[in-house]
Enzyme design. Sequence first.
Site, PDB file in Angstrom:
ATOM      1  N   SER A 114     -42.885 -30.478   2.800  1.00  0.00           N
ATOM      2  CA  SER A 114     -44.190 -30.424   3.451  1.00  0.00           C
ATOM      3  C   SER A 114     -44.860 -31.793   3.462  1.00  0.00           C
ATOM      4  CB  SER A 114     -45.105 -29.425   2.753  1.00  0.00           C
ATOM      5  OG  SER A 114     -44.465 -28.186   2.600  1.00  0.00           O
TER       6      SER A 114
HETATM    7  N1  SAH Z   1     -42.357 -26.358  -1.213  1.00  0.00           N
HETATM    8  C1  SAH Z   1     -41.310 -27.021  -0.491  1.00  0.00           C
HETATM    9  C2  SAH Z   1     -41.401 -26.757   0.995  1.00  0.00           C
HETATM   10  C3  SAH Z   1     -40.086 -26.335   1.503  1.00  0.00           C
HETATM   11  S1  SAH Z   1     -40.039 -25.622   3.104  1.00  0.00           S
HETATM   12  C4  SAH Z   1     -41.274 -28.517  -0.813  1.00  0.00           C
HETATM   13  O1  SAH Z   1     -42.187 -28.994  -1.484  1.00  0.00           O
HETATM   14  O2  SAH Z   1     -40.337 -29.197  -0.428  1.00  0.00           O
HETATM   15  C5  SAH Z   1     -40.006 -23.910   2.737  1.00  0.00           C
HETATM   16  C6  SAH Z   1     -38.878 -23.401   1.903  1.00  0.00           C
HETATM   17  O3  SAH Z   1     -39.029 -21.986   1.830  1.00  0.00           O
HETATM   18  C7  SAH Z   1     -37.477 -23.633   2.443  1.00  0.00           C
HETATM   19  O4  SAH Z   1     -36.705 -24.290   1.493  1.00  0.00           O
HETATM   20  C8  SAH Z   1     -36.948 -22.233   2.721  1.00  0.00           C
HETATM   21  O5  SAH Z   1     -35.560 -22.077   2.476  1.00  0.00           O
HETATM   22  C9  SAH Z   1     -37.756 -21.406   1.751  1.00  0.00           C
HETATM   23  N2  SAH Z   1     -37.858 -19.986   2.073  1.00  0.00           N
HETATM   24  C10 SAH Z   1     -38.025 -19.380   3.267  1.00  0.00           C
HETATM   25  N3  SAH Z   1     -38.066 -18.050   3.124  1.00  0.00           N
HETATM   26  C11 SAH Z   1     -37.909 -17.798   1.785  1.00  0.00           C
HETATM   27  C12 SAH Z   1     -37.854 -16.613   0.994  1.00  0.00           C
HETATM   28  N4  SAH Z   1     -37.980 -15.405   1.531  1.00  0.00           N
HETATM   29  N5  SAH Z   1     -37.681 -16.737  -0.328  1.00  0.00           N
HETATM   30  C13 SAH Z   1     -37.551 -17.959  -0.916  1.00  0.00           C
HETATM   31  N6  SAH Z   1     -37.605 -19.112  -0.224  1.00  0.00           N
HETATM   32  C14 SAH Z   1     -37.773 -19.033   1.112  1.00  0.00           C
END
Ligand code: SAH
Length: 219
Positions: free
Chosen positions: A69
Amino acid sequence: MTAASPGIGMTSLRTRERLVDRLRAQGVRDERVLARIRDVPRHLFVDEALATRAYEDTALPIGNNQTISQPYIVARMTELLLEGGNLENVLEVGTGSGYQAAVLSPLVRRVYTVERISTLLKQARQRFHALHLLNIRTKHADGGEGWPHYAPYDGIIVTAAPQGIPLGLIEQLKPGGRMVLPIGNKAEQALVRVIRTDEGYSRELLERVSFVPLLGGVG
Ligand code: SAH
């Protein structure tokens, strides 16, 4: 680091402080959060090829069609979560690179973070270890189900967008606990803060945002 090693410019304190100034100008107020944005080495959370862009206020790809993000959003969501006072335990849904969890780590007692893509989770775990962030526990699972074992939580932060408020996650909040999350489809999403009340929950609609979708199952 020697003078010849790459990255000395991009990781310099000046570069990081410029980013913090920018977030401050955009309205981020919590100094603890701004200090974390300055101190967490975001360049270690992205691929080396993108490291020179790590202190720009922008989302970056982390592989598997996912993104780390934008620092502004990480700071804003962290601030919204912390406004409730001291938080014992926080659940993060969507570990991704691990950056959000790393920012949060010293600001709360324990972070529980769930990711559905195992390769991303593995890398995130290595980063937590390398940075000695010992209060973060991780799990490979569908975070839409929360992490019932450690519930109820003081706070939940969801970093992928569901279409509506996941009621199952609200059930894992303590009364008065808060959840910060994006809600909506690819075209339109809003940041929402939900507070669990005795009767149910209240919600505040905040700014427009753009996150990857919350998906079901594990990848
Ligand atoms: N907080 C992260 C943002 C990553 S983007 C950072 O600081 O880098 C969002 C993430 O959510 C992705 O890695 C994606 O695989 C995950 N995601 C999407 N749906 C999900 C679910 N149902 N359970 C766990 N993770 C999920």
